[in-house]
Write a protein that holds these residues in place. Structure first.
Motif, mmCIF file in Angstrom:
data_model
loop_
_atom_site.group_PDB
_atom_site.id
_atom_site.type_symbol
_atom_site.label_atom_id
_atom_site.label_comp_id
_atom_site.label_asym_id
_atom_site.label_seq_id
_atom_site.Cartn_x
_atom_site.Cartn_y
_atom_site.Cartn_z
ATOM 1 N N THR A 52 0.862 -1.181 0.000
ATOM 2 C CA THR A 52 0.000 0.000 0.000
ATOM 3 C C THR A 52 0.896 1.228 0.000
ATOM 4 O OG1 THR A 52 -1.898 1.054 1.069
ATOM 5 C CG2 THR A 52 -0.246 0.041 2.510
ATOM 6 N N PHE A 53 0.346 2.399 0.329
ATOM 7 C CA PHE A 53 1.085 3.638 0.081
ATOM 8 C C PHE A 53 1.501 4.386 1.339
ATOM 9 C CE2 PHE A 53 -0.970 2.583 -3.811
ATOM 10 C CZ PHE A 53 -0.079 2.975 -4.793
ATOM 11 N N THR A 54 0.976 4.026 2.491
ATOM 12 C CA THR A 54 1.376 4.701 3.728
ATOM 13 C C THR A 54 1.689 3.671 4.799
ATOM 14 O OG1 THR A 54 -0.873 4.847 4.657
ATOM 15 C CG2 THR A 54 -0.164 6.628 3.174
ATOM 16 N N LYS A 55 2.554 4.058 5.733
ATOM 17 C CA LYS A 55 2.893 3.163 6.836
ATOM 18 C C LYS A 55 1.668 2.870 7.692
ATOM 19 C CE LYS A 55 7.713 4.691 7.152
ATOM 20 N NZ LYS A 55 8.725 5.353 8.008
ATOM 21 N N THR B 217 4.713 -0.883 2.658
ATOM 22 C CA THR B 217 4.603 0.128 1.614
ATOM 23 C C THR B 217 5.473 -0.301 0.437
ATOM 24 O OG1 THR B 217 6.491 1.426 2.394
ATOM 25 C CG2 THR B 217 4.324 1.934 3.361
#
Length: 699
Positions: free
Chosen positions: A62-65, A87
């Protein structure tokens, strides 16, 4: 399953179809609030429980922690221990560290904590500006280029093709970009984008490495797939090879990072790339009340050129709730004060402060609401940006004002404050955007605070004003465990609250001024507005102000995105003004042709104020004068012509011939900033062309 719940239990039919889909390509088109994270984590747990794949063979990115951590927690609760949820950058870093000795052979290159020092050195070599705001904008431009797989040599053609506003002339950006890459290589360091570039290159150029990786990871899941960049898609392609065991989930209606290189095209093209893919549409909204869901649907359904994959229509699943509230205010302080008052009412009624949010388009709007909440004694926390008094430019300004305050001088406080702030960047005309604009907005807020202080306490001098700033800064430290959230719309993505106040919904702010003239940019602003609306569970208030300062000229207009939102199919919408005047009639705000009165939906038709089939009544001589004027202004400002005024706006002016402020601001593309910078000149051109004013310019 170790006694844990069945992954396919308690799902709606569409969620269940996604979870139980066989291994292979699966595309989940998931609208806001439809349980996408629940669905994809249940799918992973189901595949593991059924023995279709071992936990260690699954890589979910995915794109965020924060999103990765939430995914890992849910997978642990489902007994899917061992699944990798990371990420993109974290996954690439792990792989690069593992394979580096084999493919490079020497010591691993160090990862940069911040690229700004290297960008600064590159900028000095290129002879460009090295102030912090310019460096931040140049760094962002380098990030966009690398995320878009654009080399320094390709940069000028790329930005011209997409009409991208650049922080400096393209040739200067190229020089900084090339110097930056050269300096990194000389120092044997990598930035975060290099992690992805090198990972893709290693997989593409070393077959043995690719084979080992693909033997380890057999199944891939990508969350928020609408935000993937060309660089991230290249990495994903390298991971997959010729395989198709890929599950993606996303919502093209929430694509709000195109400025950073993101594109929904891979999501929309997924069924074409994988013809046998299972495609599931999640449209049951479990987050928001039907009233908010209905509003969200109307916001997005008028978007231009919507591909098939974006036509999700949410279906509210919660019990009915209060109607969304629309409020118009005379000025921003009145808007902020009313928002703070309504928040106090919610708190008194039992809504926790942590379940309330104020969302705005740019971080510079935060200060007015920080002050209003502080005046009401409401605790708050700023998300996705520094607290106003902690911002670098504000701390620098306060330090400079403190030094100046030690000097005895009899000038009025506002004059002294503006003189000091002018040395720090408070110029007469605001920058068009980026970090410089945010800095300018912060400094302007301090200057306006000085004016407000003098109005309330006429004898205040500069030394006392600095003490007032210190007291305000000290008072802005509420307990972090409980407070109203202040956040930009971008920072609010992925979050939700019981009550949301979406503020500053005015032309020039939402949509942002520099988006005008670019249809794609306007549509991204509409999606950003949609994201804001869909953050609310039960209470939603949308507000705007006609003037920035108390007592200021009321030349602003409510956002075009509000047109028609209180239509006949939504009779319960609550409308009002804090000034006590009659409520605005939103139904009359549907844009209509000035010739035949037909409703206008096309962006160009709305800009021109007429249907394409209706006569233009164009003053060709005035249009030529306007274009000549624009060319000269653009040359002096060192910007492309469309940054001054777009062709569509010039055409609308030449057709409608506005000879006063009220008629000029009715033209799309003329917001507060354009009016302040160019309004007098445009009106003068119209009058000189032989179109006498019907009204005089008033404050």
């Amino acid at each position: 399953m170790g006694g844990q719940q069945d992954p396919a239990a308690e799902l709606d039919p569409e969620q269940r179809a996604a979870v139980l889909a066989p291994r292979g390509p699966v595309c989940v088109l998931a609208g806001a609030g439809t349980g996408k994270t629940r669905t994809i984590t249940r799918r992973i747990a189901y595949l593991v429980a059924q023995g279709h794949v071992a936990p260690g063979q699954v890589l979910a990115v995915t794109f965020t922690k924060r999103a990765a951590a939430e995914m890992r927690n849910r997978l642990l609760a489902l007994d899917a221990v061992g699944v990798q949820a990371l990420t993109f950058h974290a996954a690439a870093l792990r792989q690069l560290r593992y394979f580096w000795p084999r493919v490079i052979g020497d010591d691993q290159w160090r990862l940069l904590d911040s690229k700004l020092p290297v960008v600064a050195q590159a900028a000095r070599r290129a002879g460009t500006g090295t102030d912090r705001e310019t460096l931040r904008d140049l760094a962002s431009e380098i990030e966009w280029s690398k995320a878009s797989l654009i080399s320094p040599e390709e940069y000028p053609a790329a930005v011209a093709r997409v009409h991208r506003a650049t922080p400096a002339p393209a040739e200067q950006v190229v020089a900084v970009y090339a110097n930056y890459e050269r300096l990194k290589n000389e120092a044997s360091v990598l930035d975060f984008d290099d992690l992805l570039l090198h990972t893709a290159a290693v997989m593409e150029e070393h077959g043995d490495v690719a084979e080992e990786f693909r033997d380890r990871y057999r199944s891939f899941v990508v969350d928020e797939y609408q935000d993937v960049t060309p660089l991230q898609q290249r990495v994903l392609n390298a991971w997959l090879g010729e395989r198709d065991d890929l599950t993606v989930v996303g919502d093209a209606n929430q694509t709000i990072y195109s400025f950073a290189g993101a594109s929904a095209r891979p999501l929309l093209d997924f069924p074409r790339r994988f013809p046998g893919a299972v495609v599931v549409r999640l449209e049951r909204d479990y987050r928001s009340t039907p009233e908010i869901v209905s509003l969200a649907n109307r916001v997005i359904e008028v978007a231009r050129d919507r591909p098939a994959g974006t036509r999700l229509r949410l279906i509210g699943q919660r019990p009915p709730g209060p109607a969304p509230v629309f409020l118009e205010h005379d000025d921003e302080p009145a808007e902020a004060a009313e928002v703070a008052r309504r928040i106090r009412d919610l708190l008194a009624a039992g809504t926790p402060a942590s379940e309330i949010a104020i969302l705005f388009r740019v971080n510079a709007q935060s200060e007015t609401y920080e002050q209003a909440l502080g005046d009401q004694g409401v605790p708050y926390q700023v998300r996705g940006g520094e607290r106003f008094f902690a911002r670098t430019e504000v701390r620098q300004a306060v330090a400079a004002l403190r030094t100046e305050g030690a000097l005895r001088e009899e000038r009025p406080l506002p004059d002294r404050v503006r003189a000091v702030l002018a040395r720090l960047g408070l110029v007469a005309q605001p920058p068009e955007g980026g970090a410089a604009r945010e800095r300018w907005e912060s400094l302007r807020a301090l200057a306006e605070l000085a004016e407000e202080t003098v109005r309330l306490a006429p004898g205040t001098d500069l030394a006392r004003f600095v003490v007032e700033l210190d007291l305000r800064a000290e008072a802005r430290h509420p307990p972090t465990m409980e407070g109203v959230t202040l956040a930009s719309l971008h920072a609010a993505k992925g979050l939700e609250w019981d009550a949301v106040f979406l503020v500053g919904v005015a032309e020039g702010t939402l949509p942002i001024q520099h988006a005008d003239g670019d249809d794609a940019a306007i549509e991204e602003e509409r999606r950003l507005f949609y994201v804001g609306v869909t953050r609310a569970r039960q209470h939603l208030t949308l507000s705007w102000a006609l003037a920035r300062m108390a007592g200021g000229r009321r030349y602003r207009r409510r956002s075009r995105f509000l047109s028609g939102l209180a239509h006949q199919d939504h009779p319960a919408a609550a409308l009002g003004r804090t000034t006590g005047r009659s409520a605005p009639d939103f139904r009359s705000e549907v844009a209509r042709c000035r010739v035949c009165s037909a409703a206008l939906t096309a962006i160009m038709a709305i800009k021109l104020g007429r249907c394409e089939r209706c006569p233009a009544d164009l003053d060709e001589d005035l249009l030529r004068r306007l274009r000549t004027w624009r060319s000269e202004r653009a040359r002096k400002l060192g910007v492309p012509g469309f940054v001054v005024l777009t062709d569509a706006t010039l055409t609308a002016i030449a057709e409608q011939r506005p000879s006063d402020v009220p008629s000029l601001v009715r033209i799309a593309g003329i917001g507060a900033t354009k009016l302040d910078r160019f309004g007098d000149e445009v009106i003068s051109l119209v009058r000189d062309a032989g179109h006498p004013a019907e009204f005089t310019r008033t404050e």
